[in-house]
Design an enzyme around this catalytic site. Structure first.
Site, PDB file in Angstrom:
ATOM      1  N   LYS A  24       0.839  -1.206   0.000  1.00  0.00           N
ATOM      2  CA  LYS A  24       0.000   0.000   0.000  1.00  0.00           C
ATOM      3  C   LYS A  24       0.878   1.262   0.000  1.00  0.00           C
ATOM      4  O   LYS A  24       0.641   2.188  -0.765  1.00  0.00           O
ATOM      5  CB  LYS A  24      -0.896  -0.041   1.248  1.00  0.00           C
ATOM      6  CG  LYS A  24      -1.908   1.067   1.345  1.00  0.00           C
ATOM      7  CD  LYS A  24      -3.144   0.622   2.095  1.00  0.00           C
ATOM      8  CE  LYS A  24      -2.960   0.589   3.588  1.00  0.00           C
ATOM      9  NZ  LYS A  24      -3.135   1.905   4.231  1.00  0.00           N
ATOM     10  N   SER A  25       1.897   1.279   0.868  1.00  0.00           N
ATOM     11  CA  SER A  25       2.741   2.483   0.970  1.00  0.00           C
ATOM     12  C   SER A  25       3.422   2.791  -0.361  1.00  0.00           C
ATOM     13  O   SER A  25       3.482   3.942  -0.804  1.00  0.00           O
ATOM     14  CB  SER A  25       3.826   2.269   2.028  1.00  0.00           C
ATOM     15  OG  SER A  25       3.242   2.151   3.285  1.00  0.00           O
ATOM     16  N   ARG A  29       2.767   5.983  -3.079  1.00  0.00           N
ATOM     17  CA  ARG A  29       3.901   6.824  -3.498  1.00  0.00           C
ATOM     18  C   ARG A  29       4.120   6.760  -5.004  1.00  0.00           C
ATOM     19  O   ARG A  29       4.514   7.747  -5.624  1.00  0.00           O
ATOM     20  CB  ARG A  29       5.166   6.406  -2.723  1.00  0.00           C
ATOM     21  CG  ARG A  29       5.120   6.869  -1.258  1.00  0.00           C
ATOM     22  CD  ARG A  29       6.111   6.126  -0.398  1.00  0.00           C
ATOM     23  NE  ARG A  29       6.187   6.634   0.960  1.00  0.00           N
ATOM     24  CZ  ARG A  29       5.312   6.379   1.939  1.00  0.00           C
ATOM     25  NH1 ARG A  29       4.252   5.622   1.685  1.00  0.00           N
ATOM     26  NH2 ARG A  29       5.482   6.883   3.147  1.00  0.00           N
ATOM     27  N   GLN A 169       4.489   9.165   7.479  1.00  0.00           N
ATOM     28  CA  GLN A 169       3.586  10.082   6.782  1.00  0.00           C
ATOM     29  C   GLN A 169       4.044  11.528   6.998  1.00  0.00           C
ATOM     30  O   GLN A 169       4.074  12.325   6.055  1.00  0.00           O
ATOM     31  CB  GLN A 169       2.152   9.869   7.275  1.00  0.00           C
ATOM     32  CG  GLN A 169       1.618   8.486   6.897  1.00  0.00           C
ATOM     33  CD  GLN A 169       0.227   8.217   7.430  1.00  0.00           C
ATOM     34  OE1 GLN A 169      -0.351   9.020   8.149  1.00  0.00           O
ATOM     35  NE2 GLN A 169      -0.320   7.065   7.072  1.00  0.00           N
ATOM     36  N   ASP A 318       1.284  -1.095  12.097  1.00  0.00           N
ATOM     37  CA  ASP A 318       0.202  -1.715  11.335  1.00  0.00           C
ATOM     38  C   ASP A 318      -0.007  -3.181  11.708  1.00  0.00           C
ATOM     39  O   ASP A 318      -1.028  -3.769  11.357  1.00  0.00           O
ATOM     40  CB  ASP A 318       0.495  -1.609   9.828  1.00  0.00           C
ATOM     41  CG  ASP A 318       0.346  -0.173   9.340  1.00  0.00           C
ATOM     42  OD1 ASP A 318      -0.319   0.628  10.041  1.00  0.00           O
ATOM     43  OD2 ASP A 318       0.893   0.150   8.272  1.00  0.00           O
ATOM     44  N   LYS A 345      -4.932   5.739  14.712  1.00  0.00           N
ATOM     45  CA  LYS A 345      -4.906   5.039  13.416  1.00  0.00           C
ATOM     46  C   LYS A 345      -6.326   4.981  12.840  1.00  0.00           C
ATOM     47  O   LYS A 345      -7.179   5.755  13.242  1.00  0.00           O
ATOM     48  CB  LYS A 345      -4.302   3.651  13.629  1.00  0.00           C
ATOM     49  CG  LYS A 345      -2.804   3.713  13.849  1.00  0.00           C
ATOM     50  CD  LYS A 345      -2.167   4.130  12.559  1.00  0.00           C
ATOM     51  CE  LYS A 345      -0.802   4.674  12.711  1.00  0.00           C
ATOM     52  NZ  LYS A 345      -0.237   5.123  11.438  1.00  0.00           N
ATOM     53  N   ARG A 349      -6.789   1.839  17.958  1.00  0.00           N
ATOM     54  CA  ARG A 349      -6.489   0.401  17.915  1.00  0.00           C
ATOM     55  C   ARG A 349      -6.251  -0.196  19.297  1.00  0.00           C
ATOM     56  O   ARG A 349      -6.390  -1.410  19.452  1.00  0.00           O
ATOM     57  CB  ARG A 349      -5.285   0.131  16.999  1.00  0.00           C
ATOM     58  CG  ARG A 349      -5.669   0.220  15.553  1.00  0.00           C
ATOM     59  CD  ARG A 349      -4.554  -0.158  14.608  1.00  0.00           C
ATOM     60  NE  ARG A 349      -5.068  -0.091  13.240  1.00  0.00           N
ATOM     61  CZ  ARG A 349      -4.323   0.114  12.170  1.00  0.00           C
ATOM     62  NH1 ARG A 349      -3.018   0.287  12.292  1.00  0.00           N
ATOM     63  NH2 ARG A 349      -4.877   0.144  10.980  1.00  0.00           N
ATOM     64  N   ARG A 390      -7.510  -3.406   9.579  1.00  0.00           N
ATOM     65  CA  ARG A 390      -6.555  -4.322  10.244  1.00  0.00           C
ATOM     66  C   ARG A 390      -7.190  -5.019  11.446  1.00  0.00           C
ATOM     67  O   ARG A 390      -6.830  -6.147  11.772  1.00  0.00           O
ATOM     68  CB  ARG A 390      -5.277  -3.580  10.616  1.00  0.00           C
ATOM     69  CG  ARG A 390      -4.610  -2.965   9.373  1.00  0.00           C
ATOM     70  CD  ARG A 390      -3.138  -2.790   9.498  1.00  0.00           C
ATOM     71  NE  ARG A 390      -2.654  -1.936   8.422  1.00  0.00           N
ATOM     72  CZ  ARG A 390      -2.287  -2.358   7.212  1.00  0.00           C
ATOM     73  NH1 ARG A 390      -2.336  -3.644   6.918  1.00  0.00           N
ATOM     74  NH2 ARG A 390      -1.870  -1.498   6.294  1.00  0.00           N
TER      75      ARG A 390
HETATM   76  C1  S3P Z   1       2.406   4.707   6.202  1.00  0.00           C
HETATM   77  C2  S3P Z   1       2.910   5.047   7.420  1.00  0.00           C
HETATM   78  C3  S3P Z   1       2.388   4.564   8.704  1.00  0.00           C
HETATM   79  C4  S3P Z   1       1.415   3.399   8.522  1.00  0.00           C
HETATM   80  C5  S3P Z   1       0.491   3.586   7.359  1.00  0.00           C
HETATM   81  C6  S3P Z   1       1.261   3.781   6.072  1.00  0.00           C
HETATM   82  C7  S3P Z   1       3.021   5.260   4.982  1.00  0.00           C
HETATM   83  O1  S3P Z   1       1.730   5.630   9.356  1.00  0.00           O
HETATM   84  O2  S3P Z   1       0.660   3.194   9.706  1.00  0.00           O
HETATM   85  O3  S3P Z   1      -0.370   2.445   7.211  1.00  0.00           O
HETATM   86  O4  S3P Z   1       2.758   4.742   3.883  1.00  0.00           O
HETATM   87  O5  S3P Z   1       3.786   6.219   5.106  1.00  0.00           O
HETATM   88  P1  S3P Z   1       2.528   6.719  10.233  1.00  0.00           P
HETATM   89  O6  S3P Z   1       3.673   7.124   9.448  1.00  0.00           O
HETATM   90  O7  S3P Z   1       1.604   7.860  10.467  1.00  0.00           O
HETATM   91  O8  S3P Z   1       2.857   6.027  11.506  1.00  0.00           O
END
Ligand code: S3P
Length: 436
Positions: A24-25, A29, A169, A318, A345, A349, A390
């Site tokens: 996903k990340s 991007r 993030q 996560d 989150k 959670r 999740r």
């Molecule tokens: C992510 C960063 C994480 C994660 C999220 C995806 C990202 O959050 O929990 O599912 O893609 O940068 P945080 O950076 O806010 O902890």
């Protein structure tokens, strides 16, 4: 509202999993960073889930053209990002809204970013505040802490920012803003959070590198002088999605899974290492390195013992819901500390996991920044996902041991639309739709 009834598993399983959702990340991007080039980016295995498709849709609203032949998407960036006619809807995605916030802060135009009711309740000050300090013009509910957010693109100043939270993030939003800064910027966090942004942007030719300043590690970011090289990437499988099946194998006698072609980025596989520490058998087999180390993870069951988790929380954020299922059946008392971030989150959670475990007859208690779980036996229950993908998937996996009903499962489509297809290879799942 849809619900799923997961049956108790009958016997053992041994599966090769080639179809775990794409990361996903990295998919978010890929959609966003392709806008920083002047040539088409090619992305294979892009995650076709609600969160990441929302980011791709936003790229289109900003002027990109997307060609999709199912095997590969080609993202053709516009010459200049255009002011969109529409509101930019990030759905459920914290990554989507926070990274776009950083990316658009320095782009000429007016942009409104919003999301679903869960996203609109989550804190945005963590990105909005440091961005405003460097000249960004952002407003929203609660003085810019809650979406919808309105951004009026502005000239941004260079910064030196030591972040109070370890968040990829926040880091990524600030790095993206720094690409539009008026000089070199510097960013620091206490634990390296997932570093896909740094890896991908450097691969595209940006100067985003680690430097030492007065004995401390900082990230140095140079403003862009010219468009970046396009991306050419096959998105690996998502270790956070694969982890549900790692836990499934770890808690089911004599069972094994091979999670194929997953990113082995050290900031992403910590939960597998904790599972290994608890007694599961875990092997990492690196096969290639394209922006990231990629390979297979083999997990098989073992006698699980309790564990204390109080460090490297950003690497587990996560996976803690699924890890809690392993803790619930491990021998002894497991403790999670320093994990306050879990409260902001997709759901809170800490309380959604602990209240659901209590419904399953597990003794546990929550604290401000974590929880304690006394390992024992899980009982069948009806679990509310709290709109958190999740939490829904973690308790579906717990169902293997005792049967479980999960309510409000639509959220799973935000990250792992084929989750139940894979789970059905292990156990019977029945669905009910009570929407009408
Ligand atoms: C992510 C960063 C994480 C994660 C999220 C995806 C990202 O959050 O929990 O599912 O893609 O940068 P945080 O950076 O806010 O902890």
């Amino acid at each position: 509202m849809k619900s799923a009834k997961v049956a108790k598993v009958d016997g053992k399983f041994d599966l090769d999993l080639n179809e775990i959702a794409a990361d996903k990340s990295i998919s978010h991007r890929s959609a966003m960073f392709s806008l920083l080039s002047d040539k088409p980016s090619k992305v294979r295995n892009f995650l076709r889930a609600e969160d990441t498709l929302a980011s791709l849709e936003i790229a289109k609203l900003l002027g990109a053209k997307v060609e999709d032949n199912q095997r590969e998407i080609t993202i053709i960036p516009p010459k200049v990002l255009s002011e969109p006619f529409e509101i930019l809807d990030c759905g459920n995605a914290g990554t989507g809204i926070r990274l776009y916030c950083g990316l658009l802060s320095g782009v000429d135009g007016s942009f409104i970013l919003t999301g679903d009711k869960y996203l609109r309740s989550r804190p945005m000050a963590r990105v909005v505040k440091p961005l405003k300090e460097i000249g960004a013009k952002i407003d929203g509910r609660e003085q810019g802490n809650k979406a919808p957010l309105h951004i009026r693109g502005a000239k941004l100043k260079a910064f030196k920012y030591s972040s109070p939270i370890d968040s990829a993030q926040v880091k990524s939003a600030l790095i993206l803003a720094a690409l539009n800064g008026d000089d070199k910027s510097y960013y620091k966090e206490s634990l390296l959070s997932r570093d896909h942004t740094e890896r991908m942007l450097s691969g595209m030719g940006a100067t985003v590198k680690e430097v030492e300043l007065n004995g401390e590690n900082w990230i140095e970011i140079e403003p862009l002088k010219e468009p970046l090289k396009p991306l050419d990437i096959r998105v690996p499988a998502d270790p956070s999605s694969g982890f549900f099946f790692a836990v499934a194998a770890a808690i089911t006698n004599d069972s094994k899974v091979v999670i194929k072609d997953v990113t082995l980025n050290p900031t992403r596989v910590e939960a597998y290492k904790i599972l290994q520490k608890m007694g599961a058998n875990v092997e990492f087999l690196e096969k290639e390195n394209i922006y990231e180390p990629i390979g297979d993870i083999v997990v098989s069951s073992g006698e699980l013992k309790a564990v204390e988790v109080s460090s490297n929380i950003a690497w587990l954020i996560d996976e803690l819901p699924a890890l809690s299922i392993a803790m619930a059946v491990a021998n002894g008392v497991s403790v999670v500390k320093n994990a306050k971030e879990l409260r902001v989150k997709e759901s809170d959670r800490i309380s959604s996991v602990i209240n659901s475990l209590k419904l399953c007859g597990v003794e546990c208690k929550e604290s401000e920044d974590g929880y304690e779980i006394i390992g024992g036996t899980l009982k069948s229950a009806t679990i509310d996902s709290h709109g958190d993908h999740r939490v829904a998937m973690s308790f579906a996996v717990a169902g293997l041991l005792c049967g479980m009903e999960i309510e409000d499962i639509e959220c799973i489509d935000t990250s792992f639309p084929n989750f139940f297809e894979i789970l059905s290879r292990i156990v019977g799942v029945e669905f009910e739709d009570r929407t009408s």
